[in-house]
Design an enzyme around this catalytic site. Structure first.
Site, PDB file in Angstrom:
ATOM      1  N   HIS A 166      56.961  49.429 -69.739  1.00 13.03           N
ATOM      2  CA  HIS A 166      58.238  49.002 -70.305  1.00 13.03           C
ATOM      3  C   HIS A 166      59.399  49.320 -69.368  1.00 13.03           C
ATOM      4  O   HIS A 166      59.351  50.285 -68.598  1.00 13.03           O
ATOM      5  CB  HIS A 166      58.494  49.701 -71.645  1.00 13.03           C
ATOM      6  CG  HIS A 166      57.566  49.272 -72.738  1.00 13.03           C
ATOM      7  ND1 HIS A 166      57.852  48.227 -73.579  1.00 13.03           N
ATOM      8  CD2 HIS A 166      56.353  49.744 -73.114  1.00 13.03           C
ATOM      9  CE1 HIS A 166      56.854  48.079 -74.448  1.00 13.03           C
ATOM     10  NE2 HIS A 166      55.931  48.985 -74.180  1.00 13.03           N
ATOM     11  N   HIS A 223      47.576  48.711 -78.285  1.00 15.00           N
ATOM     12  CA  HIS A 223      48.750  48.104 -78.912  1.00 15.00           C
ATOM     13  C   HIS A 223      48.874  46.629 -78.531  1.00 15.00           C
ATOM     14  O   HIS A 223      48.627  46.246 -77.385  1.00 15.00           O
ATOM     15  CB  HIS A 223      50.018  48.872 -78.550  1.00 15.00           C
ATOM     16  CG  HIS A 223      50.111  50.192 -79.249  1.00 15.00           C
ATOM     17  ND1 HIS A 223      50.946  51.198 -78.824  1.00 15.00           N
ATOM     18  CD2 HIS A 223      49.477  50.667 -80.354  1.00 15.00           C
ATOM     19  CE1 HIS A 223      50.815  52.245 -79.633  1.00 15.00           C
ATOM     20  NE2 HIS A 223      49.931  51.942 -80.562  1.00 15.00           N
ATOM     21  N   HIS A 238      50.299  45.002 -75.463  1.00 19.79           N
ATOM     22  CA  HIS A 238      49.568  45.218 -74.209  1.00 19.79           C
ATOM     23  C   HIS A 238      48.270  44.412 -74.145  1.00 19.79           C
ATOM     24  O   HIS A 238      47.739  44.212 -73.053  1.00 19.79           O
ATOM     25  CB  HIS A 238      49.259  46.703 -74.012  1.00 19.79           C
ATOM     26  CG  HIS A 238      50.481  47.519 -73.745  1.00 19.79           C
ATOM     27  ND1 HIS A 238      50.776  48.028 -72.503  1.00 19.79           N
ATOM     28  CD2 HIS A 238      51.512  47.883 -74.544  1.00 19.79           C
ATOM     29  CE1 HIS A 238      51.936  48.684 -72.554  1.00 19.79           C
ATOM     30  NE2 HIS A 238      52.392  48.608 -73.788  1.00 19.79           N
ATOM     31  N   HIS A 272      49.999  59.174 -76.612  1.00 19.76           N
ATOM     32  CA  HIS A 272      50.627  58.001 -77.216  1.00 19.76           C
ATOM     33  C   HIS A 272      49.646  57.364 -78.200  1.00 19.76           C
ATOM     34  O   HIS A 272      50.003  57.043 -79.333  1.00 19.76           O
ATOM     35  CB  HIS A 272      51.009  57.023 -76.106  1.00 19.76           C
ATOM     36  CG  HIS A 272      51.668  55.764 -76.577  1.00 19.76           C
ATOM     37  ND1 HIS A 272      52.882  55.761 -77.222  1.00 19.76           N
ATOM     38  CD2 HIS A 272      51.285  54.459 -76.494  1.00 19.76           C
ATOM     39  CE1 HIS A 272      53.228  54.519 -77.513  1.00 19.76           C
ATOM     40  NE2 HIS A 272      52.263  53.711 -77.083  1.00 19.76           N
TER      41      HIS A 272
END
Length: 255
Positions: A165, A55, A58, A110
């Site tokens: 996060h 992602h 990141h 995820h």
């Protein structure tokens, strides 16, 4: 090595492990600017990057950091959506960086290629595991998510969880809705609220604390199973059913 949390975007953390000689390992730099600013101000230099998944929040700062710090090693899972890696990691083959050994754990759920890294002290979980929560299933299945959570839960409980996060307070609200009589969870929530009021990170936190408080690591317990059954309106069949129900519940949860 000294651990530093670098805030990025609205709620991301980029993690840096800085050795006494000023060389550093950086985890999930979604932005280059926080890394460059901290390195300049504190007198350290990135020498290696660890990436947990593809992602952009990141990996988005990697190209700029590679341009600024020539020879920067980038260790990442085997995923073509991470094009700038210099070394592809696999579970069971540790990464050596600045004399530190980082064990690789495959944790799909995820995303399909998500990995976590851990040393003898720290667990860098990306978005696979948050304090009091876990990442949404964008690509994985409930059975993969459960297996990944079980892997992380089986690691040494003294490890300090360093996730991607700052979601602890919002996760605590949901966790207490699921598990309202958990005294350890209540204490963790109150401590997290105090930390955020003082503009302090709620991380890192011990894996031992998460094992007591995080409902996604407690899918085998009767209280969590009862709560999910009540939410679904039927008995749960197994832990895969529990984690699927819990994840779906969290996805639609509004305070």
């Amino acid at each position: 090595m000294r651990l530093t949390a670098l805030p990025a975007f609205a709620d991301n953390y980029i993690w840096a492990l800085v050795a006494e000689d000023g060389q550093a390992v950086v985890v999930d730099p979604g932005q280059a600017a926080p890394v460059v600013a901290a390195a300049t101000q504190q007198g350290w230099v990135p020498r290696a990057i660890l990436l947990t998944h593809h992602h952009d929040d990141h990996i988005g700062g990697v190209a700029e950091l590679q341009a600024r710090y020539p020879g920067l090693e980038v260790h990442a899972p085997a995923d073509p959506r991470i094009p700038l890696a210099t070394h592809r990691v696999v579970e069971g083959e540790p990464v050596q960086a600045l004399g530190q050994r980082f064990h690789v754990v495959s944790v799909p759920g995820h995303t399909r290629s998500h990995v976590a890294f851990h040393t003898a002290e720290h667990l860098f979980s990306g978005d696979a595991l948050f304090s009091l929560g876990c990442g949404r299933m964008f690509e994985g299945t409930p059975s993969q998510l459960l297996a990944s959570l079980h892997k992380l839960a089986s690691l040494p409980p003294h490890l300090l969880l360093c996730c991607g996060h700052e979601y602890t307070v919002s996760n605590a609200v949901f966790a207490r809705h699921v598990d309202p009589t958990n005294a350890a969870l209540l204490q963790r929530h109150e401590e997290a609220l105090a930390m955020r009021r003082d503009d302090r990170p709620t991380l890192p936190v011990s894996l031992a604390s998460e094992l007591e408080c995080n409902p996604f690591l407690r899918t085998g317990t009767h209280s969590i199973q009862q709560a999910v059954s009540a939410y679904l309106g039927r008995p749960v069949t197994d832990e895969v059913d529990v984690v699927a129900g819990l994840r779906g519940w969290k996805d639609g949860f509004r305070t």
